[in-house]
Design an enzyme around this catalytic site. Structure first.
Site, mmCIF file in Angstrom:
data_model
loop_
_atom_site.group_PDB
_atom_site.id
_atom_site.type_symbol
_atom_site.label_atom_id
_atom_site.label_comp_id
_atom_site.label_asym_id
_atom_site.label_seq_id
_atom_site.Cartn_x
_atom_site.Cartn_y
_atom_site.Cartn_z
ATOM 1 N N CYS A 75 0.854 -1.189 0.000
ATOM 2 C CA CYS A 75 0.000 0.000 0.000
ATOM 3 C C CYS A 75 0.894 1.245 0.000
ATOM 4 C CB CYS A 75 -0.903 -0.001 1.232
ATOM 5 S SG CYS A 75 -2.349 -1.079 1.072
ATOM 6 N N HIS A 139 -5.799 -1.663 -1.938
ATOM 7 C CA HIS A 139 -5.417 -2.937 -1.320
ATOM 8 C C HIS A 139 -6.353 -4.082 -1.702
ATOM 9 C CE1 HIS A 139 -3.488 -5.487 1.715
ATOM 10 N NE2 HIS A 139 -4.703 -5.875 2.087
ATOM 11 N N ASN A 179 0.497 -14.708 -9.309
ATOM 12 C CA ASN A 179 -0.094 -15.740 -8.469
ATOM 13 C C ASN A 179 -1.195 -15.054 -7.685
ATOM 14 O OD1 ASN A 179 1.845 -17.728 -9.177
ATOM 15 N ND2 ASN A 179 3.281 -16.881 -7.695
ATOM 16 N N HIS A 190 -2.569 -7.776 -1.342
ATOM 17 C CA HIS A 190 -2.604 -6.604 -2.241
ATOM 18 C C HIS A 190 -2.408 -7.064 -3.703
ATOM 19 C CE1 HIS A 190 -1.998 -2.106 -2.453
ATOM 20 N NE2 HIS A 190 -1.783 -2.485 -3.700
ATOM 21 N N HIS A 192 -1.067 -7.797 -6.956
ATOM 22 C CA HIS A 192 0.280 -7.596 -7.501
ATOM 23 C C HIS A 192 0.696 -8.813 -8.306
ATOM 24 C CE1 HIS A 192 1.287 -10.220 -4.131
ATOM 25 N NE2 HIS A 192 2.485 -10.387 -4.638
#
Lengths: 363, 363
Positions: A75, A139, A179, A190, A192
């Site tokens: 974040c 998030h 993943n 979060h 990514h």
């Protein structure tokens, strides 16, 4: 896309801000007292019984593991004291992984394993690159939830990183991947992904290129282009088609949910796509991930793997594509990779590719 | 070991009783109203992009899933109405899996994928064999807990099945294995393993034999014998040694806990071992599994894979051995096979093989 803003984290790692049109990142100093980085955090070891490299990265055992949301290191951290992204806000960022499996670039990294004594152990430094890409400052949510322009920005960032890393000494293969889901071990919620610059051709890629080379010798054509044409002609496993892309469940799918996404025009990696094609790619990719989340009316744990190739040498017959896969075989059950898959690479699928494709088409 | 008693289940499947010295099984009729078996429950599909067969076994989705202990289909069923083993008691039994991924034997099963059109899809019937082996009538416990004579009986049953299945039409490879623990998806708690008769060489085995062939061309020797000698000479990764066997963590281990067990004398499969060697094998195998359970002071989820080969042809350079592996990377954490491993076969290990070997040696 304008050029990313470059920043440096407290321990010297690179951080790149990719901004939506009209937005300007305002990073602050990273004030965290981070330990110095290990210049060679891992070792490559060659498995002579399989011909495959294995990365031994022993100091990653203590990496960040499921922190509470208020301590999320992905974040934005406006104070410069809490986050990997010292800034009040961001759109998309890429930074070097704090706990990398591969680090550093070395031109003299000789990983040829050919001429050695019959009983020697072969190893090499664990050079290469491990990057984290945050899809959004939010998030919660996921790639599938991103607005179209934001999804395109992620794809543009992937393209930027691909071009950059393919130009670095010792990087053989650039792998952008995501993943998603605790079920496959994701330790940070979060949204990514990650980007690896491997110093060797990964085993699956090497196997695929071997097949493509043999196919060219026999038939004089590109294996992947022939199979894409065959899937389009047969049609029963097609999930989605656009002007520039085709998505299908492959004939011999290994996973309970598996979709391959190919550009209709043969290219080697993201840097070969035109702006129109990149736009289309972002849209159809996001569309597929949306279908994934609707299969069981719940966020689907998945892996997204961008297969990218150099355009020459041993990789000349590579064909850029994405392989999306999930281990979820029903709303309540997971497919586990037990001994047949894990010890023998012999996959057993519980569903027919045609039924999965039909389900994904209608969603 | 005396010859096993043969029995037939209600739907025609074979059931074999292996008995300890002085014991005699007393099976009863299997009275369950089982549905007739599908003679071809699966299909093999060839993945032309990797050169690997995939088994599509779509009707296994409804297989038995974590039944309560009182409904365990592997416990003895003296009434003939409740269990896969209709008998008041047993020592070791082997029977055909009720939900097989492979079934039936066919000599004319042509799985050559060489001369085909450039864009054709290649498939074959899913012939072969899937058997279940129950290690003991006791619902609790594990292989490591078996008395020595009982562990030997299991190994003798493996040897029997190996000899039988290697003689069957169309069986290319016999794979005895055990999956243990819910963490890797085991749905029946009763101590048991499985035996597969694959109609093709599994991809990992094929890769290993390719390496062994190249090694023989270059060095004139057996790859696995050379590596075993190298591990014994180096010593740092040795876990246990007996008169006839050596166990070590391999130099390029892929799993958080991984041990390979080789006979000191080169043989191709269990049927080549002398009685003394088989005795020693059962003891050291049980010993290793005991160490596994002491690593974290809790039953370790593991996979045990017996690598067996025919003694001639493409498999002539194979070297019988066991690969034991666990995904548990600490007392509380699992290693997940995410995109690097699952999509690219690029393994990243979190621990050094030497540290794991040192820990296993002292246990």
């Amino acid at each position: 896309m304008s050029a990313p803003i470059r920043w440096t984290l407290a321990d010297g790692r690179d951080l790149l801000f990719f901004a939506l049109p009209g937005r300007a990142p305002v990073p602050v100093a990273d004030l965290r007292p981070l330990s110095p980085r290990d210049p060679e955090p891992s070792q490559l070891r060659f498995d002579r019984t399989t011909g495959q490299w294995v990365i031994i990265a022993a100091q990653r055992q203590d990496r960040t593991y499921k922190p509470p949301a208020e301590a999320c290191p992905l974040c934005p951290g406006p104070s410069g004291e809490t986050s990997e992204v010292p800034a009040p806000d961001y759109d998309v960022v890429v930074f070097e992984n704090r706990f990398p499996s591969l680090a550093g670039f070395r031109r003299d990294n000789d990983r040829s394993a050919g001429e050695t004594a019959p009983n020697s152990f072969i190893s090499a430094p664990g050079n290469g690159r491990c990057e984290v890409i945050c899809f959004s400052a939010d998030h919660t949510g996921s790639f599938a939830d991103l607005p179209a322009a934001h999804a395109l920005l992620v794809v543009q960032a992937w393209r930027h990183r691909t071009a950059d890393l393919l130009g670095r000494a010792g990087v053989e293969q650039v792998f952008c991947f995501e993943n998603r889901g605790e079920e496959i071990g994701v330790t940070l919620a979060h949204p990514h992904g990650q980007i690896y610059g491997y110093p060797y051709l990964t085993p699956r890629t090497a196997a695929m290129l071997d097949q493509a080379r043999a196919h060219r010798v026999t038939h004089g054509t590109n294996l992947f282009a022939d199979l894409l044409a065959a899937e389009r002609a047969e049609g029963t496993r097609i999930v989605a088609q656009t002007d520039h892309f085709t998505a299908f469940v492959p004939f011999a799918a290994r996973w309970p949910v598996e979709v391959h996404l190919y550009p209709n025009r043969w290219v080697h990696n993201l840097t070969d796509l035109t702006d129109d094609e990149l736009d289309d790619f972002a849209a159809v990719y996001r569309n597929l991930l949306g279908r994934f989340d609707r299969i069981y009316d719940a966020p689907l744990p998945y892996m997204a793997a961008l297969h990218q190739y150099r355009s020459d040498g041993a990789q000349a017959d590579g064909y850029f594509h994405v392989e999306l896969m999930s281990i979820k075989r029903s709303a309540t059950k997971l497919k586990f990779l037990a001994a047949s898959e894990s010890a023998m690479d012999a996959f057993i699928a519980d569903v027919t590719p045609e039924s999965v494709a039909a389900r994904l088409r209608e969603l």
